[in-house]
Every structure is written in structure tokens, then in C-alpha cells.
Design an enzyme around this catalytic site. Structure first.
Site, mmCIF file in Angstrom:
data_model
loop_
_atom_site.group_PDB
_atom_site.id
_atom_site.type_symbol
_atom_site.label_atom_id
_atom_site.label_comp_id
_atom_site.label_asym_id
_atom_site.label_seq_id
_atom_site.Cartn_x
_atom_site.Cartn_y
_atom_site.Cartn_z
ATOM 1 N N CYS A 1 0.836 -1.208 0.000
ATOM 2 C CA CYS A 1 0.000 0.000 0.000
ATOM 3 C C CYS A 1 0.874 1.263 0.000
ATOM 4 O O CYS A 1 1.493 1.570 1.022
ATOM 5 C CB CYS A 1 -0.897 -0.069 1.237
ATOM 6 S SG CYS A 1 -1.636 1.470 1.741
ATOM 7 N N CYS B 1 0.351 3.733 2.828
ATOM 8 C CA CYS B 1 0.844 3.156 4.091
ATOM 9 C C CYS B 1 2.343 3.394 4.226
ATOM 10 O O CYS B 1 2.830 3.744 5.306
ATOM 11 C CB CYS B 1 0.559 1.657 4.145
ATOM 12 S SG CYS B 1 -1.188 1.228 4.103
#
Length: 118
Positions: free
Chosen positions: A39, A42
Site C-alpha cells: 500500500c 501506508c
């Protein structure tokens, strides 16, 4: 438990259950970063989250990889990454979905994250 100013990464259910139990008993604010290695947002927010852990030493910071601990992510109804869940004494009190640094900071202040003096 990890020392103050650290993000506690939990890779097994046993470690998660033990660490979150200790954190709940401490009555401190808990912030859980539900993340994933694949991600991009993230990865962007991870160093920011680590800096927040150093700044808010009276808060317990956790990091959970949703692919490693799917059961925990499901328990907290995580549908997008990153999701930040705020807890006190076992109760969810707030959440932020997305890499929203300012919003996470606001919630930390709102829920009792006192900034350590530099």
C-alpha cells in the site's frame, strides 16, 4: 511492552493479544495503524507515524499488517488501508481512514495524547 516512543509491530495473534492487553491495562490511549506492505499511502505515512510515537510518549502505538493478521483487521472492521483506530481501555473511540497526518494528529490531541516536552 516496547519502550516509550516506539511503534509496536505485532506479527502474531499471541503477541497482539498480549501487547494490547498490557496497553489496555495501562489505561493509555492506543493507536493502531492497520497497514499493508503493498500500500503506497501506508509506506508514505509509516515514518510520520513513527515520529508521532516519539512525540506522544504517553500513547501506545501499534502497527498491524492486515495480510499477517487478517482476523484482527476483520475484528476492527478495516476496509481500506491505512486505517488508524484509537482505543482507550478496550473501547474504540475514534478512527481515521487514509494517510491523513493532520487528522491523526488532531485525534491524538483530542483523546489525550500529551506532547512530550523536547
Amino acid at each position: 511492552m516496547a519502550g516509550e516512543g516506539e511503534v509496536i509491530a505485532c506479527h502474531t495473534l499471541e503477541v497482539w493479544n498480549e501487547k494490547v492487553k498490557d496497553a489496555n491495562e495501562s489505561k493509555k490511549l492506543i493507536v493502531i495503524d492497520f497497514t499493508a506492505s503493498w500500500c503506497p499511502p501506508c509506506r508514505f505515512i509509516a515514518p510520520v507515524f513513527a515520529e508521532m510515537a516519539k512525540k506522544f510518549t504517553n500513547v501506545v502505538f501499534f502497527k498491524i499488517d492486515v495480510d499477517e493478521l487478517q482476523a484482527v483487521a476483520q475484528e476492527f472492521k478495516v476496509e481500506a488501508m491505512p486505517t488508524f483506530v484509537f482505543m482507550k481501555e478496550g473501547n474504540i473511540i475514534d478512527r481515521v481512514v487514509g494517510a491523513a497526518k493532520d487528522e491523526i494528529n488532531e485525534k491524538l490531541m483530542k483523546h489525550g495524547g500529551l506532547v512530550a516536552s523536547a
